[in-house]
Each structure stands twice: as structure tokens, then as C-alpha cells.
Design an enzyme around this catalytic site. Structure first.
Site, PDB file in Angstrom:
ATOM      1  N   ASP A   1      -6.665   1.826   8.282  1.00 50.55           N
ATOM      2  CA  ASP A   1      -6.622   2.131   6.845  1.00 50.55           C
ATOM      3  C   ASP A   1      -6.017   0.942   6.098  1.00 50.55           C
ATOM      4  O   ASP A   1      -6.513   0.496   5.076  1.00 50.55           O
ATOM      5  CB  ASP A   1      -5.738   3.378   6.609  1.00 50.55           C
TER       6      ASP A   1
ATOM      7  N   ASP B   1      -0.240  -1.029   5.953  1.00 47.08           N
ATOM      8  CA  ASP B   1       0.055  -0.520   7.301  1.00 47.08           C
ATOM      9  C   ASP B   1      -0.749  -1.324   8.324  1.00 47.08           C
ATOM     10  O   ASP B   1      -1.827  -1.840   8.021  1.00 47.08           O
ATOM     11  CB  ASP B   1      -0.335   0.961   7.400  1.00 47.08           C
TER      12      ASP B   1
ATOM     13  N   GLU C   1       0.847  -1.201   0.000  1.00 46.64           N
ATOM     14  CA  GLU C   1       0.000   0.000   0.000  1.00 46.64           C
ATOM     15  C   GLU C   1       0.883   1.252   0.000  1.00 46.64           C
ATOM     16  O   GLU C   1       1.705   1.441   0.883  1.00 46.64           O
ATOM     17  CB  GLU C   1      -0.863  -0.005   1.261  1.00 46.64           C
TER      18      GLU C   1
ATOM     19  N   ASP D   1      -2.540  -0.302  10.514  1.00 51.83           N
ATOM     20  CA  ASP D   1      -3.677   0.422  11.139  1.00 51.83           C
ATOM     21  C   ASP D   1      -4.965   0.113  10.375  1.00 51.83           C
ATOM     22  O   ASP D   1      -4.983  -0.681   9.452  1.00 51.83           O
ATOM     23  CB  ASP D   1      -3.377   1.934  11.123  1.00 51.83           C
TER      24      ASP D   1
END
Ligand code: 28F
Length: 640
Positions: A506, A502, A429, A504
Site C-alpha cells: 500500500d 509504510d 502517508e 508495504d
């Protein structure tokens, strides 16, 4: 005019011994499917009485023991008059002799199936039940007779005056024949619902006393209602209809044919077919006739109005994409093929269905031009998708295995030996993460494809949108194995495909979007165990000379608790994103096959996955909300 038939019309008489000796010959087996055939047989007799116009209600009860069933109809009631020669009632004859076809009723063509698994007659059920009680109401009286393993336990006994008419059969399958005699309420419920769709207007009730549930099914619109239900079910997972009004047909030309069909945005074909109300999941000549008829009608319509797009030839496969249909034919003497008799064999059925469907569909298309054009547009889209993925496919195959000559996406940092053992593609990403990964990776085996921002949510996108999306097109090209119908695992250019985002929410969202795309358009990649999710650390914890990595808050707390006694003051760093990591750290913690942790993606329950992805990624926010609320208690972090 229907001649009234009574006991004297029963001719061929055979005992029931062979049935108990070799039950598999009559009901296919003594497992759960065979057990439920006993229900279907009695049910079919009640449905037969409804089909011939004498019954309007069918009531089924699963008793609280879960191993006995009662089926009742409000038809004429099985005749109870004595057979002049055999000196027993028609009822007893029907239940104690294995006679060929079912009931004879010249009123309408007798659709009772003869022989094979279907239409073996209630006598087989009697032979295989430790108890069976038949109750008949007719001519203002009620009669009852009990049986055990096919033999009468009582004479035909009058129960006195009774209102109405009909037949009721209670039976308890014989545990010495069936290893397991528990019925499946869901299976019975589902079959009864289908009966109410296929025989419009008949009221079918199911009293499931085991689960204390009562169901009533009645569909005046028959197949149109059935189709509406299938469309509603599919709409949330990309199966939105491309036209409002379905095509409906009901015709009698030597066989009775009923049809309801509609096109959707789904990429699969869903056709459910029945013969005399019996499901034919393996298809057969009736389905072949339907496909031929639909193909010809559409081709004629497209040619008549010159709608064929230039440079693309439309195939019957393109016409089947997104097709949702229900075909129900009624015929005398159907021949079923295969061990489980779920395929229709009668050759003439193909031409009969074809010649009923083609002219009717062509007429409908020409008189519903807007709808017809929407259907043609759907077919053209399917053709374009097929061409596009074939082109991508050829792109890969034309240049052979040599990756460098492929016009691979510019952003792909390929590895030296794609297709080799251990070759991996990391889908990363964002460009900054992509940069760290390109520097930190093992160039021999590890390729990096950075994806910019959030990929398209293909669950909500139509096929054309999916094809226009550059990120996904690059991904398809890099993988090399095509997608949809053209998916070919042997063309995959890497041994593993690893999603790296990541740590997180997102990142989780990106991962979910990618998984949605892969699951919908190349599920074979997942079921072959080729797809993994990398586990980059969220925290670095330095304790003196030791360094520990934590995946998430829980992991961090576990490590801190584990080292609570250490004198050194823990130093904790939270990574804002992969791009923040030094390439060496990324290698050690996430890329190095010897030290990293990967999650392999598996489809454990396809149906469940299909529903969850549909709920989570589909258009219906209420489904998503329900999903979140149901799982809120177990969610550690909710980024709202
Ligand atoms: C719960 C299951 O089995 N219903 C049935 C009938 C009605 C007739 C019938 C059945 C006559 C001699 C062939 C009545 N009156 N429900 C059922 N309803 N069988 S089974 O007749 C059997 C024929 O043998 C019936 C006039 N004609 C037919």
C-alpha cells in the site's frame, strides 16, 4: 505541359574535389548525422520524382554489411543521352558535377531545395562514397555505370532490354571520410515512415538486411494517418483527444501547405513540421504562421459565439496546451537557418501559412460546433489551470519567505527554518504516521505534511480533477514552487522532499502515485535531485543486547544468516505501519539524517520513464499487465 529535359539542360559544371576536401560544408559533418545525410540526399531525389508524379514506389535496402545502401524508384529514370558538348551522358554529368539546383521540371513547382545541407545533389554522395553504382531503366532498356569517390570506374554500359522505368542508386560511404560508416536502421526506418506520411499514397519499402526485417509504409490518408499515430501514442499518457475529428487542410497558395491537428488532454504541445519533406525540429516562419493562424481563428470563433469565460483572459499559450499537429509545407527555394539547418527562415512563409490556416480553421469551427466547443472548453481549462497555479504561486510569493504568514495547509507541521540548508519536507502517508513523525522529528529542519489515504492517480485524471484534489493542492502549496508551466524551482520551500510511506505494498502504491504526480506536473523537482524516498524498517530484530532493522524480507533473512552463530535467540517484530512505531524509533531508523537511509529519485531515461509511468498508471490495463508479466520473475512480493 512538362518539357522533357535531358543532358543538354545541365549547365553549371563544377568538379567534386572541394567536396572531398571539406565534406562538412556539404553535409554538415562526417559524424553519424552527416553519414545519414547521404541516404537522405538520394532518398530526396527519389521522393522528388514521386512528388512530381512520376514515381509511386521507393524501395530502400540496408545491405547486410550495415554500411551500404540501395535506393530505388520507379520514376522516369535519369536521362542517359549524351550531352552534345560534354560528350558524356546526363547520368554521368549529374553524378560527377556539383551543379546548383536539382532536377528542373516545369510541370509542378520544383521543390528541390538548393544549397545548404539539403538538396546538395547525388554528386556529393558519389564524391563521398568509395563505391557508387547507378542503374537506370528507361526506353525499354537498362543502363549501368559505376563510380568510386566521384570518378567513373566504368563507362555507361547497356544491360540489355528491361521492363518498366526508374533509377536505382547503390552506394557505400568512404571510410576514409567517415570515421564510422555503420548506418542506424531505426533512423532510416523512421525517416521512411515519415516520407510515406508526407507523400500520401507513395509505397515506401525498407529491406533491413542487417536485422533481416522488411517494412512497408503506405498511407493513403497521409498526415491524417500520421496524426492518428501520434494521438494513439500519446493517448495512454494523458493525451486523450478532446474531439474526434481532426482538422485537416491541404492548400496551394504560392506554397503548398498540408496540416493535420487535434487537441488532447495532454498539458504539452506537440507540433512536427517539415519543409519539402525535411524535418524542421527548430521550427521557423512556417510554424509561426501556423500558431498565428490558429490563434486568430480560435479567438474569432470564441468572440463570435461569445464563449469567453468571465474574468479569465485566454492566451495563445492556453490554445497550444494539448495541441498535437503536423505541418508539411512545400516551397521553392527554402532557406534553412542554424548549424544543423533545422529551422525555416523564409519570411513570406509566415504570412502564407497564416492566411491559409486562419480562414479554413475558422470555417471548420463554425461548421463543426460540437467539436469547436470541445476545443474551446479545453482552452478554458488550460486558462483555469494557469490561473490556479499562478494564484497558488502568488499565494506563496505574496507572503514572501515567512512561512507562518502563508496560508499553508492546516495539516502541515512546518519546520522553524524553511528554505534553510537542511530543511526537509516529509510527505507522510496517513494521520497516525504523521503523528509519530511530528513527535519524532527535528522541528528545526523537518516539516511534516500528512496525506490522507491514497492520493489521486493523476495519470488517469484530467487536469481539472488534478486541480480539484485537496491533497495535491495542499502539497503544491506546501512545496511553494508551483507546477506545470508555473513551476519555479527557486521557490521551493525546502531543500529536500522526502516521501515517507509504510514499507508495504500500500505504501509503495502511495509512493508511486505521488511520484506520478511529481513527474507529470513538476518533473523539475525530480531532475534537480530534490525528491527522496524514506526507507522505514519493516522488521526489528533483537539479538541479545543488539538491535537490527530490516527493510524487507530479504534484508531480514540476510541479518539472521549473518548472526546465525549467535547464542541469543533472535526476537523479530514486524511493523504493521509507521503509526505503530514509537516516535524515538522512527527518528533513529528513518528521520535522523545521521542514521537513516534515503533513496534519491532520479529520471535516468526520460523516454523510458514516460512510457513506464504511462503503462503503470495510465488507463490501458493491458500495458500494465504486460509490464508486470515482463518483470514478474524479479518481483519479490506481489500483493494481488
Ligand atoms: C534512387 C534515387 O535519383 N531518381 C531520379 C530522375 C528523373 C529525371 C531526372 C532524376 C534532366 C537533366 C536534370 C527523367 N526524365 N532516385 C533518383 N529520377 N533526374 S533523379 O532528370 C534530371 C534532369 O538534368 C528525369 C525527364 N526529366 C527528368
Amino acid at each position: 505541359m512538362t518539357a522533357t529535359y535531358t543532358a543538354k539542360d545541365i549547365t553549371v559544371l563544377e568538379g567534386l574535389e572541394p567536396v572531398r576536401q571539406r565534406p562538412g560544408m556539404y553535409i554538415g559533418g562526417v559524424g553519424s548525422a552527416g553519414l545519414h545525410h547521404l541516404v537522405w540526399e538520394i532518398l530526396d531525389n527519389a521522393v522528388d520524382e514521386a512528388m512530381n508524379g512520376y514515381a509511386s514506389e521507393i524501395d530502400v535496402t540496408l545491405h547486410s554489411d550495415g554500411t551500404s545502401v540501395t535506393v530505388a524508384d520507379n520514376g522516369r529514370g535519369i536521362p542517359v543521352d549524351k550531352h552534345p558538348k560534354h560528350k558524356v551522358s546526363a547520368l554521368e554529368l549529374i553524378l560527377t558535377t556539383l551543379h546548383a539546383g536539382g532536377k528542373f521540371d516545369t510541370g509542378s513547382a520544383n521543390y528541390k531545395t538548393s544549397g545548404g545541407l539539403h538538396g546538395v545533389g547525388a554528386s556529393v554522395v558519389n564524391a563521398l562514397s568509395k563505391e557508387l553504382v547507378a542503374t537506370v531503366k528507361r526506353d525499354g532498356h537498362a543502363w549501368q555505370q559505376s563510380f568510386s569517390r566521384g570518378k567513373p570506374k566504368t563507362k555507361l554500359e547497356p544491360l540489355g532490354p528491361a521492363r518498366g522505368t526508374g533509377t536505382t542508386v547503390y552506394f557505400h560511404p568512404d571510410p576514409t571520410i567517415f570515421p564510422r560508416t555503420e548506418f542506424d536502421p531505426a533512423l532510416i526506418r523512421e525517416r521512411l515512415e515519415i516520407v510515406s506520411y508526407l507523400h500520401r499514397g507513395v509505397r515506401v519499402t525498407f529491406d533491413d538486411q542487417l536485422n533481416r526485417l522488411k517494412h512497408t509504409f503506405r498511407h493513403e490518408q497521409g498526415l491524417a494517418d500520421y496524426l492518428k499515430k501520434l494521438i494513439e501514442q500519446g493517448a495512454s499518457t494523458g493525451g486523450k483527444p478532446v474531439h474526434d475529428t481532426p482538422f485537416l487542410l491541404s492548400k496551394d497558395n504560392g506554397l503548398r501547405i498540408e496540416l493535420a491537428l487535434q487537441w488532447t488532454e495532454s498539458t504539452t504541445e506537440q507540433l512536427r513540421s517539415y519543409v519539402n519533406g525535411i524535418p524542421t525540429p527548430a521550427g521557423g516562419t512556417h510554424e509561426n504562421g501556423l500558431r498565428a493562424g490558429v490563434g486568430k481563428a480560435l479567438r474569432n470563433y470564441i468572440d463570435t459565439h461569445n464563449l469567453a469565460p468571465k474574468g479569465i483572459n485566454l492566451t495563445t499559450d492556453d490554445m497550444r496546451e494539448g495541441f498535437v499537429g503536423i505541418l508539411s509545407v512545400f516551397m521553392t527555394d527554402p532557406q534553412f537557418q542554424g548549424q544543423t539547418k533545422d529551422r525555416l527562415n523564409n519570411p513570406q512563409a509566415q504570412a502564407q501559412v497564416d492566411s491559409a490556416v486562419r480562414p479554413a480553421l475558422e470555417h471548420w469551427l463554425n461548421h463543426n460546433r460540437t467539436t469547436a466547443d470541445a476545443i474551446v472548453a479545453r482552452i478554458v481549462l488550460a486558462a483555469r489551470a494557469r490561473e490556479a497555479s499562478r494564484a497558488a504561486h502568488q499565494q506563496v510569493t505574496r507572503r514572501g519567505a515567512d512561512a507562518h504568514r502563508l496560508n499553508l495547509p492546516g495539516k502541515l507541521a512546518d519546520c522553524l527554518h524553511p528554505r534553510a540548508d537542511g530543511s526537509e519536507l516529509f510527505i507522510v502517508e496517513g494521520d497516525s504516521a504523521g503523528g509519530s513523525a511530528k513527535q519524532g522529528r527535528d522541528r528545526t529542519h523537518q516539516a511534516i505534511l500528512p496525506l490522507r489515504g491514497k492520493v489521486l492517480n493523476t495519470e488517469q485524471a484530467t487536469l481539472s480533477k488534478v486541480l480539484e484534489n485537496k491533497e495535491l493542492a495542499d502539497l503544491v502549496t506546501a512545496l511553494g514552487c508551483g507546477f506545470g508551466k508555473n513551476f519555479d524551482l527557486s521557490r521551493l520551500r525546502y531543500q529536500r522532499v522526502i516521501l515517507l510511506a509504510d514499507a508495504d505494498s500500500d505504501g509503495n502504491h502511495i509512493t508511486t502515485l505521488l511520484l506520478t504526480f511529481l513527474y507529470r506536473h513538476m518533473p523539475g523537482l525530480i531532475s534537480a535531485g530534490k525528491v527522496f524516498i524514506a526507507q522505514p524498517p519493516l522488521y526489528r530484530i533483537d539479538l541479545g543486547k543488539e538491535t537490527h532493522w530490516a527493510q524487507d524480507d530479504a534484508d531480514r533473512d540476510r541479518i539472521l544468516t549473518q548472526h546465525a552463530r549467535s547464542r541469543a535467540q533472535p526476537e523479530i517484530v514486524r511493523f504493521k505501519g509507521l503509526g505503530e512505531m514509537m516516535p524515538k524509533v522512527l527518528w533513529e531508523t528513518t528521520l535522523n539524517p545521521r542514521t537513516r537511509r534515503l533513496l534519491r529519485v532520479e529520471i535516468v531515461d526520460a523516454l523510458q520513464t514516460d512510457r513506464v509511468i504511462g503503462d503503470l498508471m495510465g488507463k490501458d490495463p493491458s500495458a500494465r499487465l504486460r509490464f508486470i508479466m515482463e518483470r514478474a520473475p524479479e518481483a519479490q512480493e506481489l500483493d494481488v
